[in-house]
Design an enzyme around this catalytic site. Structure first.
Site, mmCIF file in Angstrom:
data_model
loop_
_atom_site.group_PDB
_atom_site.id
_atom_site.type_symbol
_atom_site.label_atom_id
_atom_site.label_comp_id
_atom_site.label_asym_id
_atom_site.label_seq_id
_atom_site.Cartn_x
_atom_site.Cartn_y
_atom_site.Cartn_z
ATOM 1 N N LYS A 127 65.721 48.769 37.658
ATOM 2 C CA LYS A 127 67.131 48.938 38.003
ATOM 3 C C LYS A 127 67.824 49.882 37.009
ATOM 4 C CE LYS A 127 70.562 46.102 37.117
ATOM 5 N NZ LYS A 127 71.335 44.861 37.032
ATOM 6 N N ASP A 145 71.036 45.863 42.538
ATOM 7 C CA ASP A 145 71.564 44.756 41.741
ATOM 8 C C ASP A 145 71.923 43.592 42.667
ATOM 9 O OD1 ASP A 145 73.935 45.376 42.981
ATOM 10 O OD2 ASP A 145 75.119 45.493 41.135
#
Ligand code: SF4
Length: 225
Positions: A127, A145
Site C-alpha cells: 500500500k 486502504d
C-alpha cells in the site's frame, strides 16, 4: 444484483466512476510532502493513524531530518519524541531510521521507483509503495486502504464483495484491470474521499450519495434508516 453479468458490472463501474469524477474533480493526496522521501516517511507514519495527525508532526520531523542521510543517523528516542502523538510511534521511529539506512546504503539516498525495490524497505508494504509510486513519481499505483476495501465492496465492484476479510492484493489486481494505469492513483483517491465523506464505515449517507440509484447496497442501508 446477484445475477449481474460481468459486462454489466464493468459498465456500471465505469458509469459510477464517471459520477465520482464529477463529484471529486481534482483529488489530492491528503499527506503533506515536498519530496519522495518525505512522502515515504509520511506514508509509513500514516499506518493506523489519520493523515491529519501525520501532517501535524511532519513539519518538525522534516525540518530535523530532511533527507535519508540525516534520518539514518538519528537517535531513535529523538525521532520518537517528534512522532509520539501517533500510534505505534516506537516501531515507526525504528522503521524510519532503518529504511533511511537502507536508502543510503543501497540506493544512494534516493527513493527507488519500483514496487519490487520499495517493498524491500523496512516498514514499507504494497500500500505504501503504491502511494509513493502514484503520488511522488506519477507512476501507476493503486493504494488499497480500508476505504477502498469498503467502498469497492458495497458497490460490488469486486467479485468477492461479500468476503469479510478480502485480500488487498487481490482487490488491487481485480479493480485495476478495468481502468487505465494513469487513472489508478486518482481512482484510489476518489474512493478514499468518497469513503470518508459519504460511504462511511458505520452508517453510510446513502440518501445524499450520487451513486444511490445504481449502488447494490443502497436499498439495504436506506431501508435501515
Ligand atoms: S449508495 Fe450508500 S453504500 Fe452505495 S456507495 Fe453510496 S454511500 Fe456507499
Amino acid at each position: 444484483m446477484s445475477r449481474e453479468s460481468k459486462a454489466a458490472r464493468v459498465a456500471r463501474m465505469h458509469a459510477e466512476y464517471a459520477q465520482l469524477c464529477e463529484e471529486i474533480p481534482d483529488p489530492q493526496c491528503a499527506l503533506n510532502f515536498e519530496t519522495p522521501f518525505q512522502l515515504l516517511v509520511a506514508t509509513v507514519l500514516s499506518a493506523q493513524c489519520t493523515d491529519k495527525r501525520v501532517n501535524m508532526v511532519t513539519p518538525d520531523l522534516f525540518a530535523a531530518y530532511p533527507t535519508p542521510f540525516e534520518m539514518s543517523r538519528a537517535q531513535e528516542l529523538d525521532v520518537q519524541n517528534l512522532i509520539h502523538s501517533l500510534g505505534f510511534f516506537r516501531a515507526k521511529a525504528r522503521h524510519l531510521i532503518n529504511l533511511s539506512m537502507e536508502l543510503v546504503s543501497r540506493f544512494n539516498g534516493e527513493v527507488p521507483r519500483t514496487m519490487e525495490e520499495l517493498v524491500t524497505l523496512p516498514g514499507v508494504g504494497r500500500k505504501t509503495a503504491n502511494v509513493v509510486l502514484g503520488n511522488a513519481f506519477d507512476l501507476p499505483g493503486f493504494p488499497v486502504d480500508t476505504h477502498v476495501i469498503r467502498v469497492t465492496g458495497r458497490l460490488h465492484w469486486r467479485t468477492d464483495w461479500d468476503n469479510p476479510k478480502p485480500d488487498p492484493v487481490h482487490i488491487e489486481r481485480e479493480i485495476t484491470q478495468y481502468f487505465p494505469p494513469n487513472e489508478w492513483t486518482n481512482l484510489s483517491h476518489r474512493l478514499i474521499l468518497h469513503g470518508r465523506a459519504l460511504c462511511t464505515a458505520r452508517k453510510p449517507h446513502c440518501a445524499d450519495c450520487p451513486l444511490n440509484t445504481t449502488c447494490p447496497s443502497a436499498q439495504f442501508f436506506l431501508s435501515a434508516e
